[in-house]
Design a protein around this motif. Structure first.
Motif, PDB file in Angstrom:
ATOM      1  N   ASP A 155       0.810  -1.221   0.000  1.00  0.00           N
ATOM      2  CA  ASP A 155       0.000   0.000   0.000  1.00  0.00           C
ATOM      3  C   ASP A 155       0.845   1.273   0.000  1.00  0.00           C
ATOM      4  O   ASP A 155       0.326   2.369  -0.251  1.00  0.00           O
ATOM      5  N   GLU A 218      -2.467 -13.159  -1.354  1.00  0.00           N
ATOM      6  CA  GLU A 218      -2.509 -13.392  -2.790  1.00  0.00           C
ATOM      7  C   GLU A 218      -3.590 -12.549  -3.461  1.00  0.00           C
ATOM      8  O   GLU A 218      -3.342 -11.896  -4.484  1.00  0.00           O
ATOM      9  N   ALA A 219      -4.789 -12.552  -2.897  1.00  0.00           N
ATOM     10  CA  ALA A 219      -5.897 -11.807  -3.496  1.00  0.00           C
ATOM     11  C   ALA A 219      -5.598 -10.310  -3.537  1.00  0.00           C
ATOM     12  O   ALA A 219      -5.850  -9.640  -4.555  1.00  0.00           O
ATOM     13  N   ALA A 220      -5.059  -9.778  -2.461  1.00  0.00           N
ATOM     14  CA  ALA A 220      -4.785  -8.342  -2.416  1.00  0.00           C
ATOM     15  C   ALA A 220      -3.650  -7.966  -3.354  1.00  0.00           C
ATOM     16  O   ALA A 220      -3.699  -6.907  -4.004  1.00  0.00           O
ATOM     17  N   VAL A 222      -2.860  -9.318  -6.171  1.00  0.00           N
ATOM     18  CA  VAL A 222      -3.402  -9.296  -7.532  1.00  0.00           C
ATOM     19  C   VAL A 222      -4.142  -7.979  -7.778  1.00  0.00           C
ATOM     20  O   VAL A 222      -3.963  -7.327  -8.817  1.00  0.00           O
ATOM     21  N   GLN A 223      -4.965  -7.555  -6.826  1.00  0.00           N
ATOM     22  CA  GLN A 223      -5.708  -6.306  -6.987  1.00  0.00           C
ATOM     23  C   GLN A 223      -4.779  -5.099  -7.076  1.00  0.00           C
ATOM     24  O   GLN A 223      -4.986  -4.194  -7.888  1.00  0.00           O
ATOM     25  N   ILE A 224      -3.735  -5.089  -6.252  1.00  0.00           N
ATOM     26  CA  ILE A 224      -2.810  -3.954  -6.247  1.00  0.00           C
ATOM     27  C   ILE A 224      -2.018  -3.894  -7.548  1.00  0.00           C
ATOM     28  O   ILE A 224      -1.756  -2.807  -8.081  1.00  0.00           O
ATOM     29  N   HIS A 226      -3.096  -4.761 -10.469  1.00  0.00           N
ATOM     30  CA  HIS A 226      -4.008  -4.157 -11.444  1.00  0.00           C
ATOM     31  C   HIS A 226      -4.129  -2.653 -11.207  1.00  0.00           C
ATOM     32  O   HIS A 226      -4.142  -1.860 -12.164  1.00  0.00           O
ATOM     33  N   ARG A 227      -4.200  -2.235  -9.937  1.00  0.00           N
ATOM     34  CA  ARG A 227      -4.333  -0.808  -9.634  1.00  0.00           C
ATOM     35  C   ARG A 227      -3.120  -0.017 -10.087  1.00  0.00           C
ATOM     36  O   ARG A 227      -3.238   1.116 -10.569  1.00  0.00           O
ATOM     37  N   LEU A 232       1.521  -8.792 -13.917  1.00  0.00           N
ATOM     38  CA  LEU A 232       1.454  -9.756 -12.825  1.00  0.00           C
ATOM     39  C   LEU A 232       2.215 -11.017 -13.237  1.00  0.00           C
ATOM     40  O   LEU A 232       2.005 -11.562 -14.325  1.00  0.00           O
ATOM     41  N   ARG A 249      -5.909 -15.346 -12.681  1.00  0.00           N
ATOM     42  CA  ARG A 249      -5.590 -14.064 -12.038  1.00  0.00           C
ATOM     43  C   ARG A 249      -5.113 -13.017 -13.038  1.00  0.00           C
ATOM     44  O   ARG A 249      -4.899 -11.867 -12.669  1.00  0.00           O
TER      45      ARG A 249
END
Length: 380
Positions: A155, A218-220, A222-224, A226-227, A232, A249
């Motif tokens: 973050d 892992e899920a977070a 992947v989202q970051i 993309h952001r 990836l 993913r």
């Protein structure tokens, strides 16, 4: 604009090797002309090879300069400059500097797992802004799933940080790279001088961390990715099921799949496969996983990484040239293919209009001898 002519070279083009000259102007390749002549004012390359500068997607080299010995924290500015100079000397003109995100405070066998990436990225950006770096630097954040602080550390990065790649790194003992725990024991106990009981406690601690945080991390991550608009990457895929998960993913790059089955599945899903040049040069993986040459012969190797030896990148490409009997195809694994995989469309090929990132090398028997490196038309 400065105009430079590099003449009487063996040009490694995307589909052929031919004698010719390259004209550089304004930081780009202005033209390519065939022939062995040397026009007035040109630099005579005396028949040496001229290729696009190499693109390195995964290297631990900066960390090696920062931590030359366990427990030794070298001044970071000096480490960054030495790393930059070494890569330039090896013909690497673009690097994605690997930085681990995700720490295990006060519990790992050594301070290697303390947080460092955010501060180091700031230092790198400050040095880049001063215009002293020889080559192009972007970031590769290695998201360590088996850690405590991954989400908080990710973050801290934003769109202005030049994060080009985020890889999902799961080093939980007993799977992927270290499915053979004896190989992990050999590495960790040798590096940190741990006894058997201490190593067993280390393994148990990592497995517990994976159980507590792994899925959420892992899920977070992947989202970051993309952001941030980052490519990836997966790491150490071992089974077709691992690869199917990666494909779901949006993974575009597979770093070091550990089995032939995983590499074949990557190609079936349209995921580019990267292997380590040291694996190719040494004839096998130090972790006991699939040899890179086996994947090359099967047609399942797309990209090489120097990993922990920068000079291995060009040497590894030339081994592929002998395996495939195809120098342009082999050089693409360290130029055009990594550029394409990371979304860099302005480099990686000797073509008019692209960046004037080039390397000149000769051969000493089967060993490449680097002569010169240019970045944006400037000899570095």
């Amino acid at each position: 604009m400065t105009r430079t002519i590099l003449a009487n070279a063996r040009l490694i083009l995307p589909d052929a090797v031919m004698p010719g000259a390259v004209i550089l102007q304004g930081g780009t390749i202005a033209a390519i002309t065939p022939g062995q002549g040397v026009p007035p004012g040109a630099i005579d390359l005396a028949g040496d090879f001229l290729a696009s500068g190499m693109v390195e997607l995964h290297t631990d080299n900066l960390e090696r300069h920062m931590r030359p010995r366990p427990g030794v924290d070298w001044p970071h500015a000096g480490a960054i400059l030495a790393h930059d100079a070494e890569l330039a000397a090896c013909g690497i003109t673009t690097v994605f500097d690997a930085m681990r995100v995700g720490s295990i405070p006060n519990e790992a066998p050594d301070a290697d797992y303390d947080k460092y990436a955010r501060a180091l990225a700031h230092e790198l950006a400050e040095i880049r802004a001063r215009g002293v770096l020889r080559i192009s630097h972007l970031l590769h954040l290695r998201a360590e799933i088996c850690s405590e602080t991954l989400l908080a550390e990710l973050d801290e990065f934003g769109p202005g940080d030049r994060v080009g790649i985020i890889s999902l790194m799961d080093h939980t003992p007993g799977q992927r790279q270290f499915r053979d725990i004896s190989k992990l024991a050999q590495y960790v106990q040798g590096k940190y001088k741990l006894g058997d009981a201490e190593f067993a406690a280390h393994v148990a601690r990592l497995k517990a961390l994976r159980a507590r945080h792994g899925d959420a991390h892992e899920a977070a991550a992947v989202q970051i990715a993309h952001r941030l608009g980052a490519v990836l990457a997966s790491h150490d895929d071992t089974t077709p099921e691992h690869v199917a998960t990666s494909a779901g993913r949006g993974v575009r790059l597979a770093e070091f799949p550990t089995t032939p089955e995983a590499a074949a599945a990557c190609h079936a899903h349209g995921i580019m496969v990267m292997m380590g040049a040291p694996n190719l040069i040494r004839g096998g993986s130090h972790s006991g996983n699939v040899p890179a040459a086996e994947l090359a012969r099967a047609g399942h190797l797309d990209i090489l990484s120097s990993d922990y030896v920068p000079s291995a990148l060009l040497a590894g490409a030339l081994i592929l040239a002998r395996i495939w009997d195809d120098l342009p195809r082999a050089m693409a694994t360290v130029t055009a293919n990594p550029a394409a995989a990371s979304g860099l469309s302005d480099r990686g090929r000797l073509e008019p209009g692209l960046r004037a990132d080039l390397i000149r090398f000769a051969m000493m028997d089967d060993i490449p001898v680097m002569r010169e490196t240019w970045v944006r038309g400037r000899r570095v």
